[in-house]
Write an enzyme that holds these catalytic residues in place. Structure first.
Site, PDB file in Angstrom:
ATOM      1  N   GLY A   1      46.181  52.311  67.872  1.00 21.44           N
ATOM      2  CA  GLY A   1      46.584  53.133  69.006  1.00 21.44           C
ATOM      3  C   GLY A   1      46.755  54.572  68.582  1.00 21.44           C
ATOM      4  O   GLY A   1      45.827  55.213  68.136  1.00 21.44           O
TER       5      GLY A   1
ATOM      6  N   TYR B   1      42.077  54.154  65.714  1.00 22.58           N
ATOM      7  CA  TYR B   1      43.156  54.964  66.279  1.00 22.58           C
ATOM      8  C   TYR B   1      42.610  56.181  67.010  1.00 22.58           C
ATOM      9  O   TYR B   1      41.448  56.562  66.847  1.00 22.58           O
ATOM     10  CB  TYR B   1      44.159  55.393  65.194  1.00 22.58           C
ATOM     11  CG  TYR B   1      43.671  56.470  64.256  1.00 22.58           C
ATOM     12  CD1 TYR B   1      43.855  57.818  64.560  1.00 22.58           C
ATOM     13  CD2 TYR B   1      43.032  56.156  63.065  1.00 22.58           C
ATOM     14  CE1 TYR B   1      43.422  58.810  63.693  1.00 22.58           C
ATOM     15  CE2 TYR B   1      42.600  57.147  62.190  1.00 22.58           C
ATOM     16  CZ  TYR B   1      42.797  58.469  62.520  1.00 22.58           C
ATOM     17  OH  TYR B   1      42.358  59.457  61.668  1.00 22.58           O
ATOM     18  N   CYS B   2      43.482  56.772  67.837  1.00 23.50           N
ATOM     19  CA  CYS B   2      43.158  58.010  68.562  1.00 23.50           C
ATOM     20  C   CYS B   2      44.461  58.774  68.780  1.00 23.50           C
ATOM     21  O   CYS B   2      45.405  58.604  68.022  1.00 23.50           O
ATOM     22  CB  CYS B   2      42.426  57.700  69.872  1.00 23.50           C
ATOM     23  SG  CYS B   2      43.430  56.856  71.102  1.00 23.50           S
ATOM     24  N   ALA B   3      44.519  59.565  69.813  1.00 18.71           N
ATOM     25  CA  ALA B   3      45.712  60.371  70.068  1.00 18.71           C
ATOM     26  C   ALA B   3      46.732  59.672  70.958  1.00 18.71           C
ATOM     27  O   ALA B   3      47.937  59.821  70.758  1.00 18.71           O
ATOM     28  CB  ALA B   3      45.318  61.705  70.702  1.00 18.71           C
TER      29      ALA B   3
END
Length: 113
Positions: free
Chosen positions: A108, A82-84
């Protein structure tokens, strides 16, 4: 002006669809972590990670992933990335698959959790 508004509406629809897709993966991501011991991989910057992250997550910024992929352990272990915004996690997911990780799920956006 009409073309601009149409493009803006299309962009909004694409962004909404991508957010809904990421959110639909949350249940599967949680199951992978809870039941299968998946590695929860945060590919944001160290500063973003320090400001807040999901419990149990490991931080390897996507910019350093190629150099550190060997530190992630067994390539058969499931990985949830995941990220921002979903951009870096999409890139990281591809990198992990190319490196031989067989079970990679792109959560995501962190808020999808």
């Amino acid at each position: 002006m009409k073309l601009f508004l149409a493009l803006l509406a299309l962009l909004g629809a694409v962004l909404l669809a991508s957010q809904l897709l990421f959110r639909s993966r949350a249940g599967e991501a949680r199951r992978w972590v809870a039941q299968e011991g998946a590695l929860l991989l945060d590919v944001r910057s160290a500063q973003e990670f320090a400001a807040g992250h999901l419990p149990g997550a490991v931080n390897v910024p996507v910019s350093q992933l190629a150099a550190q992929v060997g530190t992630l352990g067994d390539k058969g272990r499931p990985v949830v990335v995941y990220c921002a915004s979903g951009v870096r996690s999409t890139r990281a997911t591809s990198m992990l698959r190319e490196a031989g990780f067989s079970r990679v799920l792109n959560l995501g956006i962190m808020s999808a959790w």
